[in-house]
Scaffold this motif. Sequence first.
Motif, PDB file in Angstrom:
ATOM      1  N   MET A 261     -78.488 -20.598 -41.808  1.00 60.98           N
ATOM      2  CA  MET A 261     -79.273 -21.725 -41.310  1.00 60.98           C
ATOM      3  C   MET A 261     -79.059 -22.948 -42.196  1.00 60.98           C
ATOM      4  O   MET A 261     -78.918 -24.065 -41.708  1.00 60.98           O
ATOM      5  CB  MET A 261     -80.759 -21.369 -41.297  1.00 60.98           C
ATOM      6  N   LEU A 262     -79.033 -22.713 -43.503  1.00 61.63           N
ATOM      7  CA  LEU A 262     -78.879 -23.828 -44.439  1.00 61.63           C
ATOM      8  C   LEU A 262     -77.491 -24.444 -44.294  1.00 61.63           C
ATOM      9  O   LEU A 262     -77.344 -25.672 -44.234  1.00 61.63           O
ATOM     10  CB  LEU A 262     -79.093 -23.326 -45.870  1.00 61.63           C
ATOM     11  N   PHE A 282     -84.212 -22.165 -32.514  1.00 56.72           N
ATOM     12  CA  PHE A 282     -84.407 -22.486 -31.099  1.00 56.72           C
ATOM     13  C   PHE A 282     -83.258 -21.924 -30.263  1.00 56.72           C
ATOM     14  O   PHE A 282     -83.466 -21.432 -29.163  1.00 56.72           O
ATOM     15  CB  PHE A 282     -84.579 -23.986 -30.878  1.00 56.72           C
ATOM     16  N   ALA A 283     -82.028 -21.996 -30.847  1.00 51.84           N
ATOM     17  CA  ALA A 283     -80.889 -21.424 -30.134  1.00 51.84           C
ATOM     18  C   ALA A 283     -81.103 -19.922 -29.952  1.00 51.84           C
ATOM     19  O   ALA A 283     -80.871 -19.361 -28.876  1.00 51.84           O
ATOM     20  CB  ALA A 283     -79.599 -21.688 -30.901  1.00 51.84           C
ATOM     21  N   GLN A 284     -81.593 -19.273 -31.008  1.00 54.96           N
ATOM     22  CA  GLN A 284     -81.851 -17.839 -30.959  1.00 54.96           C
ATOM     23  C   GLN A 284     -82.899 -17.516 -29.893  1.00 54.96           C
ATOM     24  O   GLN A 284     -82.732 -16.608 -29.082  1.00 54.96           O
ATOM     25  CB  GLN A 284     -82.347 -17.402 -32.334  1.00 54.96           C
ATOM     26  N   GLY A 298     -73.613 -14.671 -28.181  1.00 49.88           N
ATOM     27  CA  GLY A 298     -73.691 -16.129 -28.074  1.00 49.88           C
ATOM     28  C   GLY A 298     -73.929 -16.756 -29.430  1.00 49.88           C
ATOM     29  O   GLY A 298     -73.288 -17.745 -29.809  1.00 49.88           O
ATOM     30  N   GLN A 299     -74.834 -16.156 -30.195  1.00 47.51           N
ATOM     31  CA  GLN A 299     -75.152 -16.682 -31.503  1.00 47.51           C
ATOM     32  C   GLN A 299     -73.910 -16.650 -32.404  1.00 47.51           C
ATOM     33  O   GLN A 299     -73.613 -17.615 -33.115  1.00 47.51           O
ATOM     34  CB  GLN A 299     -76.276 -15.837 -32.110  1.00 47.51           C
ATOM     35  N   GLY A 300     -73.175 -15.545 -32.336  1.00 47.06           N
ATOM     36  CA  GLY A 300     -71.972 -15.402 -33.159  1.00 47.06           C
ATOM     37  C   GLY A 300     -70.941 -16.465 -32.838  1.00 47.06           C
ATOM     38  O   GLY A 300     -70.359 -17.078 -33.736  1.00 47.06           O
TER      39      GLY A 300
END
Lengths: 330, 404
Positions: A261-262, A282-284, A298-300
């Motif tokens: 995240m950072l 929010f994406a998660q 998708g996250q990857g």
Amino acid sequence: MTTIPAPPVAVIAAPSGLARLLQLVPWFVVAGLPLVLPGYEPLAMQVFVMILFALSLDLLVGYAGIVTLGHAGLFGMGAYTAGILSVHGVTDPIVTALAAMVVAALTGLVFGAAMLRTKGLTLLMLTMAAAFLLYEIANKATGLTGGEDGLQGVSFTPVLGLFAFDFRGKTAFFYSLVALFLVFTFVRILINSPFGWSLRGIRENDARMVAIGCPILQRRVVAYVISAALAGLAGALQAQTTQFVALHSLSFELSGNILIMLILGGSGRLYGAFVGVPAFMFAQDLLAKQDPANWFLGQGIILIAMVMLAPGGMLGIAERAMAAIKRRLS
Amino acid sequence: MSSAGTLARLMRVGLVLAATMAVPFVAALPASAQTVKIGMILTYSGRDAALGEQIDRAVNLFVKMHEKELPPGVKVELIKRDDTGVNPDLAKRLAQELILRDGVQILTGGQWTPNAMAIAGLTKEAKVPFITMTAGGSAVTLQSPYVVRTGWTLWQTSYPLGQWAAKQGWKNAYTVVSDFGPGHDGEAAFTKGFTEGGGAITGAVRIPLKTTDYLPYFQKIKDVNPDVVYVFNPGGPQATAFMKAFDDVGITKSKIKLIGPGDITSDDELPNMGKSALGVVTMLQYSPAGVRPANAEFVAAWKKEYGADQVPTYFAVAGWDGMRAIFDTIKAQKGKIDPEATMAFLRSWSNPVSPRGPVRIDQAGDIVQHLYLRRVEEKDGRLANIEFATIEQTGDPWKIFNKK
């Protein structure tokens, strides 16, 4: 050794009175969110806690040049301190938060004093090992921590005796927002102090800092302890706002996620945490809703794209865009 | 400009503003009184996604087959969320969001005891009925007056299993359980049943849930050489990993007997376990090999929907019956869900023809069902859990022993 690109070293001019007031505007806007988006308080407060946690990590990764994969260890120490105290009758939120900061700081002192004598990959491995150690202790000490079941029966008395934590998360929302504001102000003062500048010096070239007489081990340990205390506070807030402590708060997954995240936002930029954490969470939230079974994919893909295309994080993109516009104009 | 014009403009602005403000409030209201929103929190990703899939498939199949039975105009909307595994704080937040943002009237899923405990705690304040499907820890239904269970408890399977083991003349037992709530329950229940029957426990080990290497634990069991080993794990891929490790150590070929709740020989994993599972005796409320007309119908519908090599497990049946209970509630209230009426209805709900035999929910919110002793045998070239004895039961033994 570290592959995270350093942000441009520039002195930010001390803002004038009006500019200072203007800087408060975003905080008030955020405070008004529950009116516009009711029902999002639980997610929002989680975001605040994570921003606070990411800020504590930015102090290490972005300013002191200490990359760690075990920051959740300190977060979890704070969460379990607050949780265990509450189960045993100490239920004031502010007292338990302070206690959590002290415990996390002491943990940071013990581990930091030992680990920070090393650098690079060795240090990275040691930070991971330290966090695994804490995780396994919590996993085994089921009598104290509840182990895999999580700590049951965590509850706190109203904040300042006035505002009770409710399941809608209104109190928790404002409580964590205020804590975040205080920590942000503290971190901003800290990184613009001589101490903050000496950390940047160590990050850029520690040999030269030794040459000018800077006690680098001591500075690094102090930075680590401060960061630990803030991570512990984030953990305590998590325990208080969710009224629950689980092993997840000590996990490697959390250590990794907060670093992602950072970096996503841009480390060493103070505001990186404010951009990266909401973007990630929010994406998660959105992806997990779209497809509960395959949302990790998708996250990857998003993360790979970010790392390949935008090494300075989202703020890095913004900086380059600004620089390009300036070039055009001049 | 005339003052009337200004006034009109002001009113228009005011109207727009009021409309904008009202949007979130309107959005927060339930879409239609006739659409019943059901929030379902299961594990859809990670190592144990296969378990969540069993429940999810059962729920989908049930809705598909029985949607027509709903009163005219009444629809159900399932809103699914992924808890990623044993992750109580996430499960709690998801439940919170389902209630606040999506306005669900019923919560279900509740695959894991720790997660179900966290969700249950929330329902006390939120007053949303929660039908936990497969959480097996006895304490779950004590957390809130808004919880009922359609699966099983570890005390239901493991206490009578302990009694049965003692009757076989076995003197020494070793217990091996996964280190979380249900594991602790199973260990306590078996120990009570076995020692009351005259047996002795010679060793007990709790294995962390995330462990993947079981050999060191099992080697020690072989050295102690008990008559029987009581095993509990949460089923799914872990069940196969356990069985393979028992095989590697040589316990399956020794005279040491392996027994446990049915989780350890879950039906979808039997093909992966192979011959090492032969002869293992377990106690459970459901086997797809069970000879009952309702079960034959259920298994046939399952195979038709998901393929001939697919079998529904006890997870699927817990989801199936859970959905049956939810549908019956909706029908009884004609689509208008009142929390108190729902709980009163669920606490006296019964289904005489579940695939697992007659079931009902008691006043404690727990399922009351038959339990079957089963042995893993080869049938038509495939391994199956063959039922050989039935035990009639009256609710959760733990609650009976701990009655206040």
